[in-house]
Design a protein around this motif. Structure first.
Motif, PDB file in Angstrom:
ATOM      1  N   PRO A 189       0.820  -1.231   0.000  1.00 14.97           N
ATOM      2  CA  PRO A 189       0.000   0.000   0.000  1.00 14.97           C
ATOM      3  C   PRO A 189       0.845   1.267   0.000  1.00 14.97           C
ATOM      4  N   ARG A 190       1.931   1.282   0.795  1.00 16.99           N
ATOM      5  CA  ARG A 190       2.733   2.497   0.893  1.00 16.99           C
ATOM      6  C   ARG A 190       3.491   2.775  -0.401  1.00 16.99           C
ATOM      7  N   SER A 191       4.126   1.747  -0.951  1.00 19.35           N
ATOM      8  CA  SER A 191       4.877   1.981  -2.193  1.00 19.35           C
ATOM      9  C   SER A 191       3.924   2.248  -3.349  1.00 19.35           C
ATOM     10  N   ALA A 192       2.707   1.706  -3.282  1.00 22.63           N
ATOM     11  CA  ALA A 192       1.718   2.018  -4.327  1.00 22.63           C
ATOM     12  C   ALA A 192       1.335   3.496  -4.270  1.00 22.63           C
ATOM     13  N   ARG A 193       1.185   4.039  -3.038  1.00 18.33           N
ATOM     14  CA  ARG A 193       0.889   5.475  -2.921  1.00 18.33           C
ATOM     15  C   ARG A 193       2.012   6.318  -3.505  1.00 18.33           C
ATOM     16  N   ARG A 194       3.265   5.930  -3.187  1.00 25.07           N
ATOM     17  CA  ARG A 194       4.398   6.678  -3.735  1.00 25.07           C
ATOM     18  C   ARG A 194       4.432   6.585  -5.255  1.00 25.07           C
ATOM     19  N   ALA A 195       4.124   5.385  -5.762  1.00 29.56           N
ATOM     20  CA  ALA A 195       4.128   5.198  -7.214  1.00 29.56           C
ATOM     21  C   ALA A 195       3.065   6.078  -7.865  1.00 29.56           C
ATOM     22  N   VAL A 196       1.884   6.167  -7.232  1.00 34.10           N
ATOM     23  CA  VAL A 196       0.805   6.967  -7.815  1.00 34.10           C
ATOM     24  C   VAL A 196       1.158   8.458  -7.784  1.00 34.10           C
ATOM     25  N   LEU A 197       1.779   8.919  -6.691  1.00 34.63           N
ATOM     26  CA  LEU A 197       2.207  10.322  -6.651  1.00 34.63           C
ATOM     27  C   LEU A 197       3.241  10.603  -7.730  1.00 34.63           C
ATOM     28  N   HIS A 198       4.148   9.635  -7.919  1.00 33.53           N
ATOM     29  CA  HIS A 198       5.155   9.771  -8.970  1.00 33.53           C
ATOM     30  C   HIS A 198       4.472   9.853 -10.336  1.00 33.53           C
ATOM     31  N   LEU A 199       3.463   8.995 -10.542  1.00 36.49           N
ATOM     32  CA  LEU A 199       2.728   9.003 -11.810  1.00 36.49           C
ATOM     33  C   LEU A 199       2.029  10.339 -12.029  1.00 36.49           C
ATOM     34  N   ILE A 200       1.416  10.873 -10.949  1.00 30.71           N
ATOM     35  CA  ILE A 200       0.683  12.132 -11.088  1.00 30.71           C
ATOM     36  C   ILE A 200       1.643  13.274 -11.423  1.00 30.71           C
ATOM     37  N   LYS A 201       2.833  13.239 -10.781  1.00 27.96           N
ATOM     38  CA  LYS A 201       3.821  14.290 -11.065  1.00 27.96           C
ATOM     39  C   LYS A 201       4.319  14.197 -12.498  1.00 27.96           C
ATOM     40  N   LYS A 202       4.452  12.982 -13.003  1.00 32.69           N
ATOM     41  CA  LYS A 202       4.929  12.795 -14.382  1.00 32.69           C
ATOM     42  C   LYS A 202       3.766  12.347 -15.255  1.00 32.69           C
ATOM     43  N   LYS A 203       2.682  13.106 -15.202  1.00 33.09           N
ATOM     44  CA  LYS A 203       1.465  12.692 -15.896  1.00 33.09           C
ATOM     45  C   LYS A 203       1.689  12.540 -17.402  1.00 33.09           C
ATOM     46  N   GLU A 204       2.289  13.554 -18.024  1.00 30.17           N
ATOM     47  CA  GLU A 204       2.476  13.518 -19.475  1.00 30.17           C
ATOM     48  C   GLU A 204       3.545  12.514 -19.882  1.00 30.17           C
ATOM     49  N   GLY A 205       4.625  12.485 -19.092  1.00 31.71           N
ATOM     50  CA  GLY A 205       5.786  11.699 -19.509  1.00 31.71           C
ATOM     51  C   GLY A 205       5.705  10.237 -19.132  1.00 31.71           C
ATOM     52  N   LEU A 206       4.905   9.893 -18.099  1.00 30.49           N
ATOM     53  CA  LEU A 206       4.899   8.506 -17.643  1.00 30.49           C
ATOM     54  C   LEU A 206       3.490   7.941 -17.488  1.00 30.49           C
ATOM     55  N   MET A 207       2.597   8.709 -16.825  1.00 30.04           N
ATOM     56  CA  MET A 207       1.283   8.133 -16.523  1.00 30.04           C
ATOM     57  C   MET A 207       0.473   7.910 -17.803  1.00 30.04           C
ATOM     58  N   MET A 208       0.470   8.862 -18.701  1.00 26.48           N
ATOM     59  CA  MET A 208      -0.314   8.708 -19.925  1.00 26.48           C
ATOM     60  C   MET A 208       0.255   7.601 -20.805  1.00 26.48           C
ATOM     61  N   GLU A 256      12.068  11.694   6.975  1.00 23.89           N
ATOM     62  CA  GLU A 256      11.025  12.257   6.128  1.00 23.89           C
ATOM     63  C   GLU A 256       9.653  11.821   6.618  1.00 23.89           C
ATOM     64  N   LEU A 257       8.707  12.744   6.585  1.00 26.65           N
ATOM     65  CA  LEU A 257       7.376  12.499   7.149  1.00 26.65           C
ATOM     66  C   LEU A 257       6.713  11.252   6.604  1.00 26.65           C
ATOM     67  N   ASP A 258       6.825  11.068   5.307  1.00 31.18           N
ATOM     68  CA  ASP A 258       6.053  10.012   4.665  1.00 31.18           C
ATOM     69  C   ASP A 258       6.459   8.617   5.149  1.00 31.18           C
ATOM     70  N   TYR A 259       7.662   8.508   5.731  1.00 24.98           N
ATOM     71  CA  TYR A 259       8.118   7.191   6.188  1.00 24.98           C
ATOM     72  C   TYR A 259       7.787   6.936   7.655  1.00 24.98           C
ATOM     73  N   LEU A 260       7.271   7.939   8.360  1.00 19.36           N
ATOM     74  CA  LEU A 260       7.022   7.780   9.793  1.00 19.36           C
ATOM     75  C   LEU A 260       5.754   7.011  10.061  1.00 19.36           C
ATOM     76  N   ASP A 261       5.707   6.333  11.217  1.00 18.69           N
ATOM     77  CA  ASP A 261       4.459   5.677  11.607  1.00 18.69           C
ATOM     78  C   ASP A 261       3.465   6.728  12.088  1.00 18.69           C
ATOM     79  N   GLU A 262       2.187   6.394  11.985  1.00 19.54           N
ATOM     80  CA  GLU A 262       1.114   7.333  12.283  1.00 19.54           C
ATOM     81  C   GLU A 262       1.159   7.815  13.736  1.00 19.54           C
TER      82      GLU A 262
END
Lengths: 200, 200
Positions: free
Chosen positions: A25-44, B181-187
């Protein structure tokens, strides 16, 4: 995470990505944020590539490989057509691993698993009948199954079936670590194991 | 891997997935095989979800959060409207981390990074002017930036800018590990740090 926070579409994407091997779940969230930041270059491009793969991917009726056509690129490769060697693997991942090891212009047969009575996997659950049917085209069959108990049991079963066929049945050389899986091995070890294969 | 082996569509999907954080070429190959095996149950929904996210995702003009609408769900949440507290974060990942910690019905401001002269990031590259413009709506601004040198530099810069505004400027309590970094901390740690915030 609450749907109010980031929108249903984003939340669904996180949940689906979290089901990929190697992502939680955590790495999926990071991956999605990365995708959103690189919407044109990676997500699309990724969204488009995944849809194209959904539309194109098929399983080869000949060997069980996954490809965008059947028979697959390997089965129809003219360099491989006259090679009398067939490599039997458990899984497509093992086929890809052997191709990365550069073992030459061979053909493959993907069993789709190994015999495992405890898990209820018998000969009819694997592509063994199809292998026996293909076998007469070849003069050597390399049983490149994993060095696990189930893999070796499967190798013995196939060897028995082909005992009177006159086809040379070989296995990969020791060098594959006992209990290890092909897909995790480095290419050098795989190539060595291929070179030093022994008769069963 | 060679394009002849698995089809251009599959190869492209592997290459794009390998660019996600946390996935390399090998884990991307495993992920693609997993997707192909679960084509109906995972690959097709994921392709559709990604396309829906591509179409829907936008950046909130108010706070910089990513959502499917602007102003975002947080900025328009009626429970948060009357709360005079604004939480300033570097990144959307930090906003999500604080929301997971359940710190209450607050609003946020996403800076989009931190001041970093070495990397050429100055005040104009961050959403600081927009923060100063929003500030008078709030009676307290919590600078929830990372406990790094750049994060603390950014906090000082913002504190200076708001010095004569009469707004109470606070930072998260120590409890956030230095350099972490905040994102790695436990809730739990995040919630504690929020509770024990101190005036600057």
């Amino acid at each position: 995470m609450n749907e109010r926070i980031a929108g249903t579409e984003i939340e669904q994407l996180i949940q689906l990505l979290a089901r990929l091997p190697g992502l939680g779940p955590r790495s999926a969230r990071r991956a999605v944020l990365h995708l959103i930041k690189k919407k044109e270059g990676l997500m699309m491009p990724l969204a488009a590539a995944m849809q194209r793969a959904v539309d194109a991917v098929t399983v080869c009726a000949e060997c069980g490989n996954v490809d965008t056509r059947s028979p697959c690129s390997i089965c129809t490769d003219p360099r491989r057509k006259d090679n009398p060697m067939l490599i039997v693997v458990e899984d497509v991942a093992d086929l890809w691993a052997l191709e990365r090891a550069g073992i030459g212009p061979v053909r493959y047969h993907v069993l789709g698993g190994v015999l495992s009575p405890l898990d209820g996997v018998g000969p009819d659950d694997l592509s063994i009948d199809r292998l026996i049917a293909r076998a007469p085209q070849f003069s050597e069959i390399v049983l490149a199954v994993n060095a696990t108990v189930e893999g070796q049991t499967t190798a013995h079963y196939i060897t028995d079936k082909l005992e009177h066929s006159g086809i040379r049945i070989t296995r990969l050389a020791h060098g594959v670590p006992v209990g290890g899986e092909l897909d995790y091995l480095d290419e050098g070890t795989l190539a060595q194991a291929m070179k030093a294969r022994t008769s069963l």
